[in-house]
Motif scaffolding. Structure first.
Motif, PDB file in Angstrom:
ATOM      1  N   ARG A 291       0.839  -1.197   0.000  1.00 28.67           N
ATOM      2  CA  ARG A 291       0.000   0.000   0.000  1.00 28.67           C
ATOM      3  C   ARG A 291       0.871   1.243   0.000  1.00 28.67           C
ATOM      4  O   ARG A 291       1.848   1.318   0.745  1.00 28.67           O
ATOM      5  N   ALA A 292       0.516   2.216  -0.835  1.00 29.57           N
ATOM      6  CA  ALA A 292       1.193   3.519  -0.849  1.00 29.57           C
ATOM      7  C   ALA A 292       0.269   4.530  -0.190  1.00 29.57           C
ATOM      8  O   ALA A 292      -0.765   4.888  -0.747  1.00 29.57           O
ATOM      9  N   PHE A 293       0.609   4.968   1.007  1.00 29.99           N
ATOM     10  CA  PHE A 293      -0.291   5.829   1.772  1.00 29.99           C
ATOM     11  C   PHE A 293      -0.579   7.130   1.034  1.00 29.99           C
ATOM     12  O   PHE A 293      -1.682   7.675   1.119  1.00 29.99           O
ATOM     13  N   ALA A 294       0.413   7.651   0.275  1.00 30.43           N
ATOM     14  CA  ALA A 294       0.243   8.938  -0.384  1.00 30.43           C
ATOM     15  C   ALA A 294      -0.515   8.836  -1.704  1.00 30.43           C
ATOM     16  O   ALA A 294      -0.891   9.860  -2.273  1.00 30.43           O
ATOM     17  N   PHE A 295      -0.744   7.618  -2.209  1.00 27.98           N
ATOM     18  CA  PHE A 295      -1.419   7.487  -3.503  1.00 27.98           C
ATOM     19  C   PHE A 295      -2.912   7.802  -3.363  1.00 27.98           C
ATOM     20  O   PHE A 295      -3.509   7.628  -2.302  1.00 27.98           O
ATOM     21  N   ASP A 296      -3.511   8.215  -4.458  1.00 28.63           N
ATOM     22  CA  ASP A 296      -4.946   8.439  -4.480  1.00 28.63           C
ATOM     23  C   ASP A 296      -5.673   7.114  -4.236  1.00 28.63           C
ATOM     24  O   ASP A 296      -5.152   6.037  -4.499  1.00 28.63           O
ATOM     25  N   ASP A 297      -6.905   7.200  -3.728  1.00 28.54           N
ATOM     26  CA  ASP A 297      -7.645   5.999  -3.350  1.00 28.54           C
ATOM     27  C   ASP A 297      -7.891   5.055  -4.522  1.00 28.54           C
ATOM     28  O   ASP A 297      -7.988   3.840  -4.327  1.00 28.54           O
ATOM     29  N   ALA A 298      -7.975   5.584  -5.745  1.00 26.33           N
ATOM     30  CA  ALA A 298      -8.250   4.736  -6.909  1.00 26.33           C
ATOM     31  C   ALA A 298      -7.150   3.716  -7.149  1.00 26.33           C
ATOM     32  O   ALA A 298      -7.385   2.682  -7.779  1.00 26.33           O
ATOM     33  N   ALA A 299      -5.955   3.995  -6.655  1.00 27.25           N
ATOM     34  CA  ALA A 299      -4.817   3.092  -6.892  1.00 27.25           C
ATOM     35  C   ALA A 299      -4.663   2.040  -5.803  1.00 27.25           C
ATOM     36  O   ALA A 299      -3.817   1.158  -5.919  1.00 27.25           O
ATOM     37  N   GLN A 300      -5.455   2.112  -4.728  1.00 24.59           N
ATOM     38  CA  GLN A 300      -5.246   1.263  -3.570  1.00 24.59           C
ATOM     39  C   GLN A 300      -6.170   0.045  -3.567  1.00 24.59           C
ATOM     40  O   GLN A 300      -7.341   0.136  -3.950  1.00 24.59           O
TER      41      GLN A 300
ATOM     42  N   GLU B  51       0.148  10.917  -6.475  1.00 24.72           N
ATOM     43  CA  GLU B  51       0.524  11.197  -5.097  1.00 24.72           C
ATOM     44  C   GLU B  51      -0.262  12.392  -4.563  1.00 24.72           C
ATOM     45  O   GLU B  51      -0.385  13.416  -5.219  1.00 24.72           O
ATOM     46  N   THR B  52      -0.797  12.242  -3.357  1.00 27.62           N
ATOM     47  CA  THR B  52      -1.608  13.277  -2.718  1.00 27.62           C
ATOM     48  C   THR B  52      -0.798  13.954  -1.615  1.00 27.62           C
ATOM     49  O   THR B  52       0.393  13.714  -1.452  1.00 27.62           O
ATOM     50  N   ALA B  53      -1.505  14.771  -0.813  1.00 26.68           N
ATOM     51  CA  ALA B  53      -0.842  15.488   0.274  1.00 26.68           C
ATOM     52  C   ALA B  53      -0.670  14.626   1.518  1.00 26.68           C
ATOM     53  O   ALA B  53      -0.094  15.088   2.509  1.00 26.68           O
ATOM     54  N   ARG B  54      -1.159  13.379   1.472  1.00 27.28           N
ATOM     55  CA  ARG B  54      -0.991  12.509   2.636  1.00 27.28           C
ATOM     56  C   ARG B  54       0.479  12.155   2.840  1.00 27.28           C
ATOM     57  O   ARG B  54       1.303  12.317   1.944  1.00 27.28           O
ATOM     58  N   ALA B  55       0.779  11.620   4.000  1.00 27.53           N
ATOM     59  CA  ALA B  55       2.169  11.311   4.355  1.00 27.53           C
ATOM     60  C   ALA B  55       2.765  10.328   3.355  1.00 27.53           C
ATOM     61  O   ALA B  55       2.097   9.414   2.871  1.00 27.53           O
ATOM     62  N   GLY B  56       4.045  10.536   3.052  1.00 25.15           N
ATOM     63  CA  GLY B  56       4.741   9.638   2.149  1.00 25.15           C
ATOM     64  C   GLY B  56       5.214   8.395   2.890  1.00 25.15           C
ATOM     65  O   GLY B  56       6.262   8.403   3.538  1.00 25.15           O
ATOM     66  N   GLN B  57       4.431   7.317   2.792  1.00 27.73           N
ATOM     67  CA  GLN B  57       4.782   6.055   3.447  1.00 27.73           C
ATOM     68  C   GLN B  57       4.370   4.899   2.541  1.00 27.73           C
ATOM     69  O   GLN B  57       3.320   4.946   1.909  1.00 27.73           O
TER      70      GLN B  57
END
Length: 426
Positions: free
Chosen positions: A196-205, A228-234
């Motif tokens: 899971r990429a926390f910073a990715f948009d929900d459509a990619a998860q 990539e969104t404004a969420r934390a990069g994790q």
């Protein structure tokens, strides 16, 4: 499988655990010999063919030796290449040609890649900056290269989905791709290992491209692309996700985060982000290949990207800025530009559509009769365009080189060269 280079000036490569060895730095094969893993000689070539190289199974896993008329420059050391559905070769030294395939029993090709950076500071889960949550534990494990290159993540919490995660620098608004190797997945039906990429948009998860269902003893590479969104990069790896939390484990290795629309080969990192420079391939005998001022060539390639995923025009054959054939990024059209003693002409196909790894057979001709351009996507009908405007004979470049799947700066995108042929023009 991992390759280790000796410190000698003529380095030798050692496939770990097999004792197989081959030498690099020796004089190249004579004439048009395709070298180890390639085939096609000047002697005995069909009538009118000048030079030919075609990919075949390499004599050493992941490694080609090119003929004397082809030169590869690849300045980055410690490279990798996929050699099957569940295997890669790592530790490939600089300037060594890489033999690639993604399907067991499938076709081979010479891997030629554009410059890429892996933004994950430590590409395999292990020591910091990787962290764990909910009683997860980390241990070293064997990876898809046969070496101890993986991190095994175990979930010891029966109530919560334990995970390991790594902080990364994010690039808000950018389209990026995550890839990673997942293997030895324990668990019950309905469980899965998950990236899971926390910073990715929900459509990619959460889609199928991010999961490996349990049980899965073999290695498998997965990839997915998102904005990539404004969420934390994790980036998180879960060994035992599913409808119910269970104790289980899975191994992860060679994780990439690239600012691109598709994945390239794994770029190992050991504490900081790392850049792999572009591969440069060229024929160094342009005076023989530009036959009396004309060019006729056949190139078979398998782009690692689908149509619409490239970011730059991708040169397939580059003589100079006025004489080149390329896949245009804006619409996927195949374009040929020729500049000769009588002027300039350009021909282009309609926009093309292809899938990742789908082979394209391209035929190019510049002659006194004009320009001819043909492309046949694997399994589809030929597309052709012709222009009777004769531009006149072209000049041999001062460098004496014709670049293949790139320009003098290297490959703009990532693709496998399946074969290349040059012909007399009559």
């Amino acid at each position: 499988m991992i390759l280790a280079a000796s410190a000698a000036s003529t380095c030798s490569f050692d496939l770990r655990g097999t004792g197989e060895r081959s030498r690099a730095g020796a004089a190249p094969p004579s004439g048009g010999d395709g070298g180890s893993g390639g085939e096609g000689r000047v002697d005995g070539l069909p009538n009118g063919m000048l030079y030919r190289w075609a990919a075949s199974a390499p004599s050493q896993p992941g490694i080609y030796e090119l003929p004397g008329w082809l030169t590869l420059e690849s300045p980055t050391a410690d490279r990798t290449v996929q050699v099957g559905e569940g295997a890669l070769v790592s530790g490939i030294p600089a300037d060594v040609p890489r033999a690639r395939r993604t399907v067991d029993g499938g076709p081979w090709g010479l891997s030629l890649e554009g410059a890429r950076e892996n933004r994950i500071p430590l590409s395999t889960p292990g020591q910091r900056p990787w962290r764990v949550i909910y009683d997860a534990s980390l241990a070293a494990a064997r990876g898809p290269d046969g070496a101890v290159s993986a991190g095994r993540v175990s979930d010891g919490d029966a109530e919560s989905a334990a995970a390991a995660y790594v902080p990364v620098d994010r690039s808000e608004g950018a389209t990026s791709t995550i890839s990673g190797w997942v293997g030895d997945v324990d668990g019950e039906e309905g469980d899965f290992a998950w990236i899971r990429a926390f910073a990715f948009d929900d459509a990619a998860q959460g889609g199928a491209r991010t999961k490996v269902p349990a049980p899965a003893p073999a290695w498998r590479r997965i990839d997915f692309t998102g904005v990539e969104t404004a969420r934390a990069g994790q980036i998180w790896v879960y060994p035992a996700a599913g409808e119910a939390a269970r104790r289980s484990a899975a191994s992860f290795a060679f994780m990439n985060l690239e600012s691109a629309r598709y994945p390239s080969s794994a770029i190992p990192t050991a504490g900081t982000a790392r850049r792999r420079e572009a591969d440069v391939l060229y024929a160094n005998n342009a005076e023989w290949l530009i036959w009396k001022g004309w060019v006729k060539a056949v190139i078979e390639l398998a782009p690692n990207y689908a149509s619409g995923e490239q970011l730059a025009d991708h040169d397939l054959l580059y003589i100079d800025p006025g004489n080149r054939v390329f896949l245009r990024a804006s619409d996927g059209a195949l374009v040929m530009t020729a500049t000769g003693a009588r002027g300039v002409a350009t021909v282009a196909t309609e926009g093309l559509s292809w899938e990742r790894e789908q082979a394209l057979l391209v035929e190019i001709s510049s002659s006194s009769a004009g320009l001819s351009l043909r492309v046949t996507p694997d399994g589809e009908q030929e597309i052709s365009v012709d222009d009777p405007a004769a531009v006149g004979a072209i000049s041999i470049p001062a460098s004496g080189r014709i670049h293949i799947l790139g320009d003098p700066g290297g490959s703009q995108e990532c693709a496998d060269l399946r074969r290349v042929e040059f012909y007399e023009v009559r």
